[in-house]
Motif scaffolding. Structure first.
Motif, PDB file in Angstrom:
ATOM      1  N   LEU A 237      -3.751  -2.705  -0.022  1.00 35.49           N
ATOM      2  CA  LEU A 237      -4.535  -2.868   1.197  1.00 35.49           C
ATOM      3  C   LEU A 237      -5.306  -4.184   1.229  1.00 35.49           C
ATOM      4  N   SER A 238      -5.493  -4.785   0.058  1.00 34.58           N
ATOM      5  CA  SER A 238      -6.232  -6.051  -0.007  1.00 34.58           C
ATOM      6  C   SER A 238      -5.360  -7.258   0.329  1.00 34.58           C
ATOM      7  N   SER A 239      -4.053  -7.052   0.456  1.00 35.03           N
ATOM      8  CA  SER A 239      -3.168  -8.173   0.772  1.00 35.03           C
ATOM      9  C   SER A 239      -3.374  -8.614   2.220  1.00 35.03           C
ATOM     10  N   ASP A 240      -3.059  -9.868   2.480  1.00 31.91           N
ATOM     11  CA  ASP A 240      -3.299 -10.457   3.794  1.00 31.91           C
ATOM     12  C   ASP A 240      -2.539  -9.730   4.898  1.00 31.91           C
ATOM     13  N   THR A 241      -1.343  -9.259   4.586  1.00 31.88           N
ATOM     14  CA  THR A 241      -0.526  -8.553   5.582  1.00 31.88           C
ATOM     15  C   THR A 241      -1.248  -7.340   6.143  1.00 31.88           C
ATOM     16  N   TYR A 242      -1.785  -6.503   5.262  1.00 35.12           N
ATOM     17  CA  TYR A 242      -2.395  -5.252   5.719  1.00 35.12           C
ATOM     18  C   TYR A 242      -3.788  -5.468   6.292  1.00 35.12           C
ATOM     19  N   LYS A 243      -4.449  -6.519   5.861  1.00 36.81           N
ATOM     20  CA  LYS A 243      -5.717  -6.877   6.489  1.00 36.81           C
ATOM     21  C   LYS A 243      -5.491  -7.238   7.951  1.00 36.81           C
ATOM     22  N   ASN A 246      -4.685  -4.095   9.964  1.00 40.35           N
ATOM     23  CA  ASN A 246      -5.894  -3.287  10.199  1.00 40.35           C
ATOM     24  C   ASN A 246      -6.794  -3.929  11.248  1.00 40.35           C
ATOM     25  N   VAL A 247      -6.932  -5.241  11.200  1.00 44.80           N
ATOM     26  CA  VAL A 247      -7.733  -5.944  12.207  1.00 44.80           C
ATOM     27  C   VAL A 247      -7.127  -5.729  13.597  1.00 44.80           C
ATOM     28  N   ALA A 286     -11.701   4.190  13.380  1.00 43.84           N
ATOM     29  CA  ALA A 286     -12.319   4.602  12.116  1.00 43.84           C
ATOM     30  C   ALA A 286     -11.388   4.369  10.932  1.00 43.84           C
ATOM     31  N   ALA A 287     -10.116   4.732  11.072  1.00 40.88           N
ATOM     32  CA  ALA A 287      -9.163   4.599   9.972  1.00 40.88           C
ATOM     33  C   ALA A 287      -8.909   3.127   9.630  1.00 40.88           C
TER      34      ALA A 287
END
Length: 300
Positions: A237-243, A246-247, A286-287
């Motif tokens: 989740l900390s990788s740039d793709t998932y950030k 999520n944004v 929220a998620a």
């Protein structure tokens, strides 16, 4: 400010040893770049259209126009984010990853629904619109990527860790998005009829609901990839793709909720919309906020 270019395509064929079509995806990189341009224009036109209906209300039923424009425009954000992520993956020759296969599949499904929406619009209103261009470019790029790198396998596993609830939330949201896609596609005629009953005129036609479903298909793909990331753990989740994904989920939910509140202010009284899409977007907000926080605070 200059456009980053991918490395030159490898000369080896897909079946040759020591190299494959995954070695370089320069053509797909430029394809996604073109797709971003088309999607960016769609987003700008959607924002201007939504603002126009909000700033200069067209009669007492303007809130319904605003609701239709606003909710569809909010879904253009995940679409844009998916293309940004895929363009980056093409630049790094990473499109063989499951995440990117899922995103490409969601783009392909979306393009199919957009073609249906444009067909219905041409029948009811005459001519074709901007969505035809978007659907054509989307279909071409996503299909080429899937044909070259293979089709994804669905992953429904839930994290057996402290991220289990987050993975469950993403799973529920992706399933919910899938249900909304089916409802707005199969029930497009009924939904158009119900809105017409509320306003005493046809404001949102079946092709509007199918367009909404097409964009929801991409959001479902985004949420499914986030579910898989939560299963993989905090580091993923900390990788740039998932950030970025999520944004996009956060911004889309905020835009959708603001649109609902403003349309309610404009006397749009469709309570079942607020109790379904409204609650859904609160849950998504929220998620995705939780997923982004976990990714941002992860320490290697």
């Amino acid at each position: 400010g200059r456009l980053a270019a991918p490395p030159p395509r490898a000369s080896s064929s897909p079946g040759a040893k020591g190299g494959s079509s995954a070695d370089s995806d320069s053509d797909l990189f430029y394809g996604y770049t073109a797709l971003l341009g088309v999607q960016g224009l769609w987003l700008v036109s959607g924002m201007l259209g939504t603002w126009a209906f909000g700033a200069w209300p067209y009669g007492k039923d303007a809130g319904y126009y605003f609701l239709g424009f606003g909710e569809t425009t909010a879904l253009l954000i995940p679409q844009l984010a998916a293309s940004v992520v895929l363009r980056s993956a093409a630049l790094r020759s990473r499109l063989e990853g499951t995440t990117f296969k899922v995103l490409n599949l969601s783009l392909l499904c979306s393009s199919a629904l957009l073609f249906v929406a444009e067909l219905l619009q041409s029948i009811s209103e005459g001519g074709i619109g901007f969505k035809t261009l978007s659907a054509t470019v989307t279909a071409a790029v996503s299909y080429l990527a899937l044909r070259r790198h293979g089709w994804p396998k669905a992953k429904f596993a839930l994290a057996d860790s402290d991220l289990k609830r987050l993975s469950q939330a993403y799973f529920g949201l992706s399933a919910g998005a899938g249900a909304f896609v089916a409802l707005n596609t199969v029930g497009s005629g009924l939904l158009s009829f119900l809105f017409a009953r509320a306003t005493r005129e046809v404001i949102l036609e079946p092709h509007h609901f199918i367009t909404f479903a097409a964009l929801l298909a991409i959001q479902a793909g985004v949420l499914h990839t986030l579910q898989s990331a939560a299963v993989a753990g905090r580091k993923r989740l900390s990788s740039d793709t998932y950030k970025k994904l999520n944004v996009a989920g956060i911004l889309s939910s905020v835009a959708a909720l603001v649109g609902m509140l403003w349309s309610a202010k404009m006397k749009c009284q469709v309570i079942w919309v607020f109790l379904t899409l409204g609650l859904y977007n609160v849950a998504q907000l929220a998620a995705c906020a939780a997923g982004l926080y976990i990714g941002k605070t992860y320490k290697k």
